[in-house]
Every structure is written in C-alpha cells, then in structure tokens.
Scaffold this motif. Sequence first.
Motif: not given
Length: 277
Positions: A101-117
């Motif tokens: 998914p678009e990183p900004s749309l991922v809920p905080n609880g499932r978001r990895l603590p790094v920027e996607a590239c």
Amino acid sequence: MQELKESALSDPAPKKAPIRRHRTLFLSDLHLGAIGARADLVLRFLEQNRADTYMLVGDILDAGVPFSLGRATACDAVIEHLRRRHAEGAKLIYLIGNHDPEPSLVPNGRRLPVEACDEVVHVAADGRRYLVVHGHHQDRAFIRSHLLTRIGTYLESLARLVCAAVVPTEDCRARVWGGKIDKAFAAVNTALHFGRGHEHRLVELARQRDADGVICGHYHMAGIHDRHGLLYANCGDWVTSMTCLTEDYNGRLHLVDGRALSISGAGLLTEAQVVHA
C-alpha cells in the motif's frame, strides 16, 4: 565468477534450532494480510534467524486484501518483531513493491519505522555491490497493469476462500488443496514470465548502475545464478516457496528454504560464493 553449486536438503530435525546470525537477510513477498500468506512461518523464521540488516525487498504488506481478524494477529506480530529489531539497533531497508500500500495509508500500528524506497545498492562484506529492487518495474507493460495485479490478488483469494469453505480440515486444505492452488498460480506466473526476459532486463539495469549483480523479489521464482554475466538472485516468497536470501559475514549469498532453516539449520538450496577475480 565461481560456478554455483547445488546442495540437497536434509530432513528437518525435531529439536529446536539455535538462533542463527546473518549479516543481511533479504526477504520479499510476505504479502502480509493476504489469505495465502504464512505469517506464522515468517515469524518463526525471524525469531530463529537474526541479522544486522533486514532488506525487505517489496510486497511486505498486501494492499489488495485488508487484514482480517483471523490473520491480523500473526501478521502484526511480524511487523512488531521487525520494529523491535530496529529499536535494538538492526538496520531496516524497505523497498516498495507493486502490492504494498501507499506508505502514508498504512495504519501507524503496521507502519515500519523507515522510509520506503524504490531501489538501493547493497555493499556486501566482500565489497561487491548489488542493486536491490522489487522487480516489478521491469515487467512487460501489460503485466505492470495495476488492474491486472488486483485481479490476480482477488482470484487467488477467492480460490483459497472456496477451498476453506468446502474442505473440512485445515490439514487437508494445507496438504492437498493448498498445494494444488499454489501449483496452479505458479503455472500462471511462469507462463506470464515465459522466457524469463525479466532476468535479462534486471541484470542490464544492474550494469547501468555499475553494480556486480541484482537482488530482487516479485516473481515468486526463487533462484540464484550468473548466467547473464552478473549475479541474478531472486528471494522467492512466503506464500508458496518460503525462501529467502542470506548474506554471511564473508559476503557470500545463500538461497535458503526458510521452513527447513527455521527448524533444523539445514535448508541450503543453492550457494553463490562471489569471489574476486
């Protein structure tokens, strides 16, 4: 480049394996949230195999199928494990795939603590440089269609849901019908990538980046070879093949069976030892 060698799998031992340490783990196509995902196997593998760097080579989450209550706990446990390893000092690198998914749309609880590239160059312990990409940008135009990606996701999900509804036991579903579904979709995937032209295109991309090889995911066809002049390595997936790539502290890359390695320490499928000329 040294010739690649095949190694047979040994039977898994019943005892619990010790924690194994790697310089880098390359994991792709976990498809967390999808019906066919095996988050339980991913988590067991991660608990028994630690790395200094976790290279997440795309399609870690699956935007096509939301997490259900039945799958959310196991999938969230994988994300939490990676977040914890990052907090402990391990490096996470996240390459976005066509199912992510678009990183900004991922809920905080499932978001990895790094920027996607989209791509990164990994420098191995022996100094070799590998271009790391998910791989979908090198598909033929009609395969790159977002609509086709979503249709494939829903067809596979529907097949697995029907299987779950008509087959009485989980064991039978996993051993018989699950295997048939895996083979059917693997056959479709192989047909879509007939001739494996993507390997040539990815190796050429690595040449353009002045790299010594390419590491990718996406195709659900695990493999490692140097038939195109540079190293080509595909991590496989955690829906059917349950494979990944590891780098040891000498810079050697190994393609391993995640199920066998997490149980017994066997599981070496293919070894590519890259040596200086």
